[in-house]
Every structure is written in structure tokens, then in C-alpha cells.
Motif scaffolding. Structure first.
Motif, PDB file in Angstrom:
ATOM      1  N   UNK A  13       0.882  -1.171   0.000  1.00 10.84           N
ATOM      2  CA  UNK A  13       0.000   0.000   0.000  1.00 10.84           C
ATOM      3  C   UNK A  13       0.916   1.215   0.000  1.00 10.84           C
ATOM      4  N   UNK A  14       0.829   2.016  -1.054  1.00 16.18           N
ATOM      5  CA  UNK A  14       1.720   3.169  -1.130  1.00 16.18           C
ATOM      6  C   UNK A  14       1.353   4.219  -0.091  1.00 16.18           C
ATOM      7  N   UNK A  15       2.358   4.738   0.606  1.00 18.09           N
ATOM      8  CA  UNK A  15       2.113   5.831   1.551  1.00 18.09           C
ATOM      9  C   UNK A  15       1.898   7.136   0.793  1.00 18.09           C
ATOM     10  N   UNK A  16       1.511   8.161   1.503  1.00 19.08           N
ATOM     11  CA  UNK A  16       1.497   9.501   0.915  1.00 19.08           C
ATOM     12  C   UNK A  16       2.931   9.879   0.608  1.00 19.08           C
ATOM     13  N   UNK A  17       3.176  10.554  -0.520  1.00 28.23           N
ATOM     14  CA  UNK A  17       4.546  10.962  -0.834  1.00 28.23           C
ATOM     15  C   UNK A  17       5.120  11.854   0.270  1.00 28.23           C
ATOM     16  N   UNK A  18       6.359  11.589   0.629  1.00 28.47           N
ATOM     17  CA  UNK A  18       7.020  12.385   1.675  1.00 28.47           C
ATOM     18  C   UNK A  18       7.292  13.796   1.171  1.00 28.47           C
ATOM     19  N   UNK A  19       7.156  14.744   2.060  1.00 26.70           N
ATOM     20  CA  UNK A  19       7.488  16.135   1.748  1.00 26.70           C
ATOM     21  C   UNK A  19       8.997  16.306   1.779  1.00 26.70           C
ATOM     22  N   UNK A  20       9.532  17.211   0.970  1.00 28.81           N
ATOM     23  CA  UNK A  20      10.974  17.465   1.000  1.00 28.81           C
ATOM     24  C   UNK A  20      11.426  17.947   2.384  1.00 28.81           C
ATOM     25  N   UNK A  21      12.652  17.572   2.753  1.00 29.55           N
ATOM     26  CA  UNK A  21      13.201  17.998   4.050  1.00 29.55           C
ATOM     27  C   UNK A  21      14.100  19.218   3.911  1.00 29.55           C
ATOM     28  N   UNK A  22      14.243  19.730   2.685  1.00 30.98           N
ATOM     29  CA  UNK A  22      15.087  20.905   2.454  1.00 30.98           C
ATOM     30  C   UNK A  22      14.532  21.663   1.244  1.00 30.98           C
ATOM     31  N   UNK A  23      15.363  22.460   0.598  1.00 31.76           N
ATOM     32  CA  UNK A  23      14.926  23.336  -0.481  1.00 31.76           C
ATOM     33  C   UNK A  23      15.057  22.655  -1.850  1.00 31.76           C
ATOM     34  N   UNK A  24      14.111  21.773  -2.167  1.00 33.98           N
ATOM     35  CA  UNK A  24      14.067  21.084  -3.449  1.00 33.98           C
ATOM     36  C   UNK A  24      12.644  20.572  -3.657  1.00 33.98           C
ATOM     37  N   UNK A  25      12.370  20.039  -4.838  1.00 31.76           N
ATOM     38  CA  UNK A  25      11.069  19.438  -5.120  1.00 31.76           C
ATOM     39  C   UNK A  25      11.254  17.928  -5.240  1.00 31.76           C
ATOM     40  N   UNK A  26      10.208  17.151  -4.936  1.00 29.34           N
ATOM     41  CA  UNK A  26      10.347  15.694  -4.969  1.00 29.34           C
ATOM     42  C   UNK A  26      10.591  15.126  -6.369  1.00 29.34           C
ATOM     43  N   UNK A  27       9.990  15.746  -7.395  1.00 31.95           N
ATOM     44  CA  UNK A  27      10.106  15.239  -8.762  1.00 31.95           C
ATOM     45  C   UNK A  27      10.177  16.398  -9.746  1.00 31.95           C
ATOM     46  N   UNK A  28      10.921  16.172 -10.826  1.00 35.94           N
ATOM     47  CA  UNK A  28      10.977  17.135 -11.926  1.00 35.94           C
ATOM     48  C   UNK A  28      10.798  16.344 -13.219  1.00 35.94           C
ATOM     49  N   UNK A  29       9.823  16.757 -14.026  1.00 35.45           N
ATOM     50  CA  UNK A  29       9.616  16.156 -15.335  1.00 35.45           C
ATOM     51  C   UNK A  29      10.277  17.050 -16.375  1.00 35.45           C
ATOM     52  N   UNK A  30      11.187  16.467 -17.159  1.00 26.90           N
ATOM     53  CA  UNK A  30      11.890  17.232 -18.196  1.00 26.90           C
ATOM     54  C   UNK A  30      12.381  16.273 -19.274  1.00 26.90           C
ATOM     55  N   UNK A  31      12.174  16.646 -20.530  1.00 25.83           N
ATOM     56  CA  UNK A  31      12.709  15.869 -21.634  1.00 25.83           C
ATOM     57  C   UNK A  31      12.255  14.429 -21.679  1.00 25.83           C
ATOM     58  N   UNK A  32      11.019  14.174 -21.306  1.00 26.86           N
ATOM     59  CA  UNK A  32      10.499  12.811 -21.338  1.00 26.86           C
ATOM     60  C   UNK A  32      10.935  11.940 -20.182  1.00 26.86           C
ATOM     61  N   UNK A 146      17.420   7.495  -5.236  1.00 27.87           N
ATOM     62  CA  UNK A 146      16.814   8.401  -6.218  1.00 27.87           C
ATOM     63  C   UNK A 146      16.565   7.625  -7.507  1.00 27.87           C
ATOM     64  N   UNK A 147      15.818   8.217  -8.438  1.00 26.75           N
ATOM     65  CA  UNK A 147      15.441   7.478  -9.655  1.00 26.75           C
ATOM     66  C   UNK A 147      15.293   8.402 -10.853  1.00 26.75           C
ATOM     67  N   UNK A 148      15.500   7.811 -12.026  1.00 21.42           N
ATOM     68  CA  UNK A 148      15.156   8.436 -13.295  1.00 21.42           C
ATOM     69  C   UNK A 148      14.210   7.485 -14.003  1.00 21.42           C
ATOM     70  N   UNK A 149      13.067   8.028 -14.436  1.00 15.23           N
ATOM     71  CA  UNK A 149      11.999   7.226 -15.031  1.00 15.23           C
ATOM     72  C   UNK A 149      11.683   7.787 -16.417  1.00 15.23           C
ATOM     73  N   UNK A 150      11.696   6.918 -17.444  1.00 12.21           N
ATOM     74  CA  UNK A 150      11.289   7.324 -18.787  1.00 12.21           C
ATOM     75  C   UNK A 150       9.767   7.331 -18.861  1.00 12.21           C
ATOM     76  N   UNK A 151       9.224   8.358 -19.518  1.00 14.36           N
ATOM     77  CA  UNK A 151       7.776   8.516 -19.626  1.00 14.36           C
ATOM     78  C   UNK A 151       7.295   8.302 -21.054  1.00 14.36           C
ATOM     79  N   UNK A 152       6.060   7.869 -21.173  1.00  9.97           N
ATOM     80  CA  UNK A 152       5.422   7.711 -22.485  1.00  9.97           C
ATOM     81  C   UNK A 152       4.890   9.042 -22.949  1.00  9.97           C
TER      82      UNK A 152
END
Length: 152
Positions: A13-32, A146-152
Motif C-alpha cells: 500500500x503506497x504511503x502519501x509521498x514524503x514532503x521534501x526535508x530541504x529546499x528542493x522538489x520531490x520530482x521534476x519532469x523534463x525531456x520525457x 533516487x530514480x530516473x523514469x522514462x515517460x510515455x
């Protein structure tokens, strides 16, 4: 079979996504690609898995911590995309292992995250990876992924 169904079959069961602990964002979508910031190992009760591999933690505990990080990576992916329909492939995982100077089983620890991605996504969950030993991690956690995920 959908990713949500696979997660259910795996008892995750996926938890709620954790909030960042510093000055960044959890995910960035760029270039697919979706770049997922480093995720920490949360237990089901919300506490963190802390400690050093080769010290107070053994490989089995490290594998569990890496798997917990991967679960949070999945939660962040779902939080960013709404579901898993746009995931084309898990491209890369970076696994950082808080370990003593003589601990050399970082790849075995990292398998906790890698194997979960393969269990969830099948062949598209097979990925490139780094497994790096470090002297400390944020908040004293055992593992960060951390992860890099290719998107459709």
C-alpha cells in the motif's frame, strides 16, 4: 496486469509521498524523463530506518531499508503523475548506503530497491544503477534512493 494490481498482489500500500526535508522538489519532469529526488526509508509507522551498515545494521536490514526507499519512490511517481500509465521504463536508480569504511556489500543492499522495481514493473523495471557507500546520510538514515523514469 496494471501496476496498481501488481502492488496489491505484492501487499504494498503506497504511503502519501514524503514532503521534501530541504529546499528542493520531490520530482521534476523534463525531456520525457521524471527525475525523482532521493527518498528516505520510512517504516509503516512513519519512523525512519536509521543506522550504519556494517555497524549497528546488517545486510538484511539494509535490504529492507532500500526496499522502503523504493516504495517511497513509487509513491512519488504516483504523486507526480497521478498513476503509473505514463511510466515507460525505470531507467536508473542511485542507491546511497550509510556504511562503515570496511562494509563492501552496498550492491546487495541496493538489490532491495532494484528487485522491487522489477517485481512491480517487470522487464521495464530493469534499470541501470549505482550503489555507493557513504559516511553519512540526511537524518542518519541507512539508505537513500533516487530514480530516473522514462515517460510515455
Amino acid at each position: 496486469m496494471t501496476i496498481s494490481a501488481r502492488l496489491e498482489d505484492l501487499g504494498i500500500a503506497l504511503p502519501s509521498p514524503a514532503s521534501p526535508v530541504a529546499s528542493y522538489v520531490p520530482c521534476v519532469e523534463a525531456g520525457g524523463l521524471l527525475h525523482v529526488s532521493g527518498q528516505l526509508p520510512f517504516r509503516a509507522d512513519g519512523s525512519l530506518i536509521c543506522g550504519r551498515l556494517g555497524g549497528e545494521l546488517d545486510v538484511e536490514q539494509g535490504v529492507a531499508a532500500a526496499r522502503a526507499c523504493a516504495v517511497m519512490v513509487l509513491a512519488q511517481i504516483k504523486g507526480a503523475l497521478g498513476d503509473f500509465d505514463r511510466v515507460a521504463r525505470i531507467v536508473r536508480l542511485g542507491v546511497f548506503v550509510n556504511s562503515t569504511a570496511d562494509f563492501t556489500a552496498q550492491p546487495a543492499v541496493a538489490n532491495g530497491a532494484s528487485e522491487l522495481m522489477q517485481d512491480v514493473f517487470g522487464d521495464t523495471g530493469r534499470h541501470a544503477r549505482s550503489a555507493v557507500g557513504v559516511s553519512t546520510l540526511p537524518l542518519g538514515v541507512a539508505v537513500e534512493v533516487d530514480a530516473i523514469v522514462a515517460l510515455k
